[in-house]
Design an enzyme around this catalytic site. Structure first.
Site, PDB file in Angstrom:
ATOM      1  N   HIS A 128      10.455 -17.728  12.969  1.00  0.00           N
ATOM      2  CA  HIS A 128      10.068 -19.048  13.455  1.00  0.00           C
ATOM      3  C   HIS A 128      10.948 -20.120  12.844  1.00  0.00           C
ATOM      4  CE1 HIS A 128       6.504 -18.731  15.939  1.00  0.00           C
ATOM      5  NE2 HIS A 128       6.054 -17.762  15.152  1.00  0.00           N
ATOM      6  N   CYS A 197      14.794 -20.300  17.182  1.00  0.00           N
ATOM      7  CA  CYS A 197      14.882 -21.156  18.367  1.00  0.00           C
ATOM      8  C   CYS A 197      15.629 -22.440  18.052  1.00  0.00           C
ATOM      9  CB  CYS A 197      13.493 -21.465  18.923  1.00  0.00           C
ATOM     10  SG  CYS A 197      12.494 -22.478  17.847  1.00  0.00           S
ATOM     11  N   ARG A 206      18.804 -20.620  21.584  1.00  0.00           N
ATOM     12  CA  ARG A 206      18.570 -19.829  20.380  1.00  0.00           C
ATOM     13  C   ARG A 206      19.742 -20.064  19.435  1.00  0.00           C
ATOM     14  NH1 ARG A 206      14.681 -19.758  22.734  1.00  0.00           N
ATOM     15  NH2 ARG A 206      13.427 -18.037  23.530  1.00  0.00           N
TER      16      ARG A 206
END
Lengths: 229, 53
Positions: A128, A197, A206
């Site tokens: 994340h 991301c 990305r």
């Protein structure tokens, strides 16, 4: 008339409160939960390793000279800890098998089907950027030459970043190929790919970094140089 | 809406205040435990891999 005005204003206040609570949940509460889950995973790994059952067929498991086929990683289970000194001296996260949403809520996620830690091919890991503890918040600060250190309880693996952060689109699955496209690598080797991301709060792109395996040492030899301060 | 709830709570003002506080906490708990975890994946923060599109 008064009833209508009152009901509408009450509804607006309720909706506003709901949105504020949701923001608190996303920005703060997911982080609290993820930090707890990640330290749980790391504690569990340390306990498992100190018991001596590494679950990976001995010290030769992930090493270059592996002879026997090591046990496959179990889905959703942590099997390694990653250290990236550039992201902070205390930055360490568990790496779990699989890239499901539930896995990503507990740590970094190893793409199923990519190489084993330290093995031939491409060891690909996603994390994340924001929410759930923000593990890869400072991803753009990674530079060529930075160390990415991992341990599976039997050995230390030091990868060195060669290229990145490279921005691409979500469908660009070739970036986690054994010899990743556009990475600059031309020959098969022992590579590492990190993905997250971009932009920070979006999902249109990305960010990728690639690294190669620089050195390996058994845990008995102590922490690798990259982690010593 | 809130006036209607307030009028239908039992007891005097203190009891009413206490009951409403409990109700608010219960709603927040349900939201954090069930509603938000369901709604959160609809946001883009989970899309960090290159293969699930």
């Amino acid at each position: 008339m008064r009833v209508i005005v009152r009901s509408v204003s009450e509804l607006c206040i309720t909706l506003g409160t709901l949105i504020v609570l949701f923001v608190v949940y996303v920005l703060f509460w997911t982080g609290v939960r993820a930090d707890g889950a990640m330290s749980d995973q790391i504690d569990r790994l340390h306990r498992q390793w100190s018991r001596g059952s590494v679950g990976q067929a001995g010290a030769a498991g992930g090493r270059p000279a592996a002879a026997a086929e090591p046990e496959p990683y179990r889905a959703g289970r942590a099997f390694a800890i990653m250290y990236i000194p550039r992201l902070g001296a205390t930055w360490n996260k568990p790496v779990l098998e699989g890239t499901g949403r539930d896995v990503l809520a507990k740590g970094l996620a190893h793409y199923r089907g990519t190489a084993r830690l330290g093995g031939r091919g491409n060891f690909a890991v996603a994390g994340h950027r924001r929410t759930y503890g923000d593990p890869f918040k400072d991803f753009p600060r990674l530079r060529r030459g930075d160390a990415v250190v991992l341990t599976d309880g039997t050995a230390w693996f030091t990868y060195r970043i060669d290229k990145g952060p490279y921005k691409t689109v979500p469908t660009d699955v070739e970036v986690i190929d054994p010899v990743p496209r556009t990475s600059g690598y031309t020959r098969p080797g022992r590579y590492l790919t990190l993905t997250t991301c971009d932009p920070e709060w979006g999902h249109s792109h990305r960010l990728i970094v690639w690294a190669h395996l620089d050195s390996t040492q058994p845990v008995e030899a102590g922490e690798p140089k990259a982690l010593r301060r | 809406m809130y006036g209607w709830i307030w009028r239908h709570l039992p007891g005097n003002a203190w009891v009413k205040a206490l009951v409403s506080l409990v109700l608010v906490l219960a709603v927040v708990y349900v939201l954090f435990q069930y509603v938000f975890p369901w709604a959160e994946p609809l946001l883009p923060f989970n899309d960090v891999t290159v293969d699930n599109q």
